[in-house]
Design a protein around this motif. Structure first.
Motif, PDB file in Angstrom:
ATOM      1  N   VAL A 181       0.874  -1.185   0.000  1.00 17.68           N
ATOM      2  CA  VAL A 181       0.000   0.000   0.000  1.00 17.68           C
ATOM      3  C   VAL A 181       0.904   1.226   0.000  1.00 17.68           C
ATOM      4  O   VAL A 181       1.643   1.461   0.964  1.00 17.68           O
ATOM      5  N   VAL A 211      -1.714  -1.264  -3.970  1.00 15.94           N
ATOM      6  CA  VAL A 211      -2.758  -0.235  -3.909  1.00 15.94           C
ATOM      7  C   VAL A 211      -2.066   1.106  -3.721  1.00 15.94           C
ATOM      8  O   VAL A 211      -1.213   1.256  -2.831  1.00 15.94           O
ATOM      9  N   GLY A 228      -4.558  -1.380  -7.561  1.00 18.41           N
ATOM     10  CA  GLY A 228      -5.813  -0.723  -7.206  1.00 18.41           C
ATOM     11  C   GLY A 228      -5.546   0.684  -6.705  1.00 18.41           C
ATOM     12  O   GLY A 228      -4.400   1.061  -6.426  1.00 18.41           O
ATOM     13  N   THR A 274      -4.887  -2.848 -13.918  1.00 15.51           N
ATOM     14  CA  THR A 274      -5.515  -1.976 -12.933  1.00 15.51           C
ATOM     15  C   THR A 274      -6.935  -2.446 -12.641  1.00 15.51           C
ATOM     16  O   THR A 274      -7.649  -2.915 -13.527  1.00 15.51           O
ATOM     17  N   THR A 302     -12.742   1.205  -7.302  1.00 18.81           N
ATOM     18  CA  THR A 302     -11.888   2.130  -6.561  1.00 18.81           C
ATOM     19  C   THR A 302     -12.574   2.529  -5.266  1.00 18.81           C
ATOM     20  O   THR A 302     -13.768   2.273  -5.066  1.00 18.81           O
ATOM     21  N   MET A 306     -13.149  -3.759  -3.897  1.00 19.89           N
ATOM     22  CA  MET A 306     -11.869  -3.629  -4.571  1.00 19.89           C
ATOM     23  C   MET A 306     -10.906  -4.731  -4.153  1.00 19.89           C
ATOM     24  O   MET A 306     -10.210  -5.329  -4.985  1.00 19.89           O
ATOM     25  N   LEU A 307     -10.860  -5.029  -2.869  1.00 19.45           N
ATOM     26  CA  LEU A 307      -9.947  -6.068  -2.378  1.00 19.45           C
ATOM     27  C   LEU A 307     -10.353  -7.450  -2.875  1.00 19.45           C
ATOM     28  O   LEU A 307      -9.484  -8.300  -3.112  1.00 19.45           O
ATOM     29  N   LEU A 349      -9.002  -7.399  -6.383  1.00 22.08           N
ATOM     30  CA  LEU A 349      -7.545  -7.397  -6.305  1.00 22.08           C
ATOM     31  C   LEU A 349      -7.017  -8.779  -5.934  1.00 22.08           C
ATOM     32  O   LEU A 349      -6.027  -9.261  -6.503  1.00 22.08           O
TER      33      LEU A 349
END
Length: 205
Positions: free
Chosen positions: A10, A91, A122, A150, A154, A183-184, A187
């Motif tokens: 991150v 991310v 992300g 990507t 979001t 998102m996770l 991802l």
């Protein structure tokens, strides 16, 4: 925790004095840290000399690095490129500056090459009326050039300072927590699929 959790880097993309990025990034890391399918490495560009015009590619992990998941990083300096290489997914937490993203974030991205290849990226954005989404759109083009995938979903914060309380928690947690989960989820799917593919066959970027 899963038998083989993926490693999520991150990246805190702002280095300005008085920046709001760590508040947003720490919240997101807490959300990610609740999952059994990943471990978190928090990479704060304020501690990456490459992003500030100093010695390229070196980062000193902050006390928060990996704290959400117990990821093992020593207090010694770890090269930024190695942390991206070790990540299965990334991310980027970014503000919007003048309809785009911060210059130091671009410098850090450009300091790394093949380590980005065939990995999902992300975005968590924050800003004024646009919620930082005008920073995310050009970043998608940059990361396409770096052979990443990507993520469509979001998380964005419009009027970000008013979105968090004094403890750094969202005032209206439900919608943003659901957005983070969506998102996770995406991802994680890409992280597992691309990690398997990279193991089976080197990526030809």
């Amino acid at each position: 925790m899963s038998e083989s959790p993926y490693r999520l880097a991150v990246i805190v993309g702002s280095v300005r004095d008085g920046r709001f990025g760590p508040v947003v990034a720490n919240w997101f890391c807490r959300q990610a840290g609740q999952r059994a399918d990943l471990v978190v490495d928090l990479v704060d560009l304020a501690h990456v000399p490459a992003a500030l015009g100093g010695a390229p590619g070196t980062v000193t992990p902050t006390a928060a690095s990996g704290a959400a998941s117990g990821a093992a990083y020593s207090a010694a300096e770890v090269p930024f490129a190695e942390r991206i290489a070790a990540a299965d997914a990334v991310v980027v937490v970014t503000p919007e500056y003048n309809h785009s993203y911060p210059g130091p974030l671009k410098a850090a991205i450009d300091s790394v090459g093949a380590q980005w290849h065939a990995k999902p990226v992300g975005f968590v954005s924050y800003g004024g009326i646009s919620g930082g989404l005008r920073a995310v759109e050009p970043l998608r083009v940059v990361f396409a050039e770096l052979h990443t995938v990507t993520i469509r979903e979001t998380v964005s914060f419009t009027g970000a300072h008013a979105c968090f309380d004094a403890a750094g928690e969202p005032v209206d947690a439900g919608p943003v927590n659901r957005a983070a989960t969506a998102m996770l989820d995406q991802l994680g799917w890409w992280a597992e699929a691309l990690r398997t593919a990279r193991t089976a066959r080197p990526y030809g970027g």
